[in-house]
Design a protein around this motif. Structure first.
Motif, short mmCIF file in Angstrom:
data_model
loop_
_atom_site.label_atom_id
_atom_site.label_comp_id
_atom_site.label_asym_id
_atom_site.label_seq_id
_atom_site.Cartn_x
_atom_site.Cartn_y
_atom_site.Cartn_z
N UNK A 92 0.83 -1.20 0.00
CA UNK A 92 0.00 0.00 0.00
C UNK A 92 0.87 1.26 0.00
N UNK A 93 1.96 1.24 0.78
CA UNK A 93 2.87 2.39 0.82
C UNK A 93 3.50 2.64 -0.55
N UNK A 94 3.90 1.56 -1.21
CA UNK A 94 4.51 1.71 -2.53
C UNK A 94 3.50 2.23 -3.56
N UNK A 95 2.25 1.78 -3.46
CA UNK A 95 1.21 2.29 -4.36
C UNK A 95 0.96 3.78 -4.14
N UNK A 96 0.92 4.19 -2.88
CA UNK A 96 0.72 5.61 -2.58
C UNK A 96 1.91 6.45 -3.05
N UNK A 97 3.10 5.91 -2.90
CA UNK A 97 4.30 6.62 -3.36
C UNK A 97 4.27 6.80 -4.87
N UNK A 98 3.86 5.76 -5.59
CA UNK A 98 3.75 5.85 -7.04
C UNK A 98 2.70 6.89 -7.44
N UNK A 99 1.58 6.90 -6.74
CA UNK A 99 0.52 7.86 -7.05
C UNK A 99 0.98 9.30 -6.79
N UNK A 100 1.68 9.51 -5.68
CA UNK A 100 2.20 10.84 -5.38
C UNK A 100 3.20 11.30 -6.43
N UNK A 101 4.03 10.36 -6.91
CA UNK A 101 4.99 10.68 -7.96
C UNK A 101 4.28 11.08 -9.25
N UNK A 102 3.26 10.33 -9.61
CA UNK A 102 2.50 10.64 -10.81
C UNK A 102 1.82 12.00 -10.70
N UNK A 103 1.25 12.29 -9.54
CA UNK A 103 0.61 13.59 -9.34
C UNK A 103 1.62 14.73 -9.44
N UNK A 104 2.81 14.52 -8.89
CA UNK A 104 3.85 15.55 -8.99
C UNK A 104 4.18 15.84 -10.44
N UNK A 105 4.29 14.80 -11.23
CA UNK A 105 4.59 14.97 -12.67
C UNK A 105 3.45 15.68 -13.39
N UNK A 106 2.22 15.32 -13.06
CA UNK A 106 1.06 15.95 -13.69
C UNK A 106 1.02 17.44 -13.35
#
Length: 54
Positions: free
Chosen positions: A27-41
């Motif tokens: 779950x932590x890794x999924x949230x980290x990936x989502x935060x990274x994607x949002x930063x890029x967006x």
């Protein structure tokens, strides 16, 4: 948008810093990936706003 990008970067930092057991590591890794994607967006939106102002 800049505030959103800053907040998503901060979320990435905290997600990297927290120590979790193996049960919720996924779950932590999924949230980290989502935060990274949002930063890029948000970064892309900011760049497009700069181009449109010129």
């Amino acid at each position: 948008m800049k505030i959103c990008r800053k907040e998503s970067k901060e979320s990435q930092l905290w997600l990297k810093l927290i120590d979790v057991d193996e049960g919720i590591e996924n779950a932590r890794m999924n949230l980290l990936q989502e935060a990274t994607e949002l930063t890029r967006i948000f970064g892309a939106i900011i760049e497009k706003m700069k181009v449109n102002k010129s």
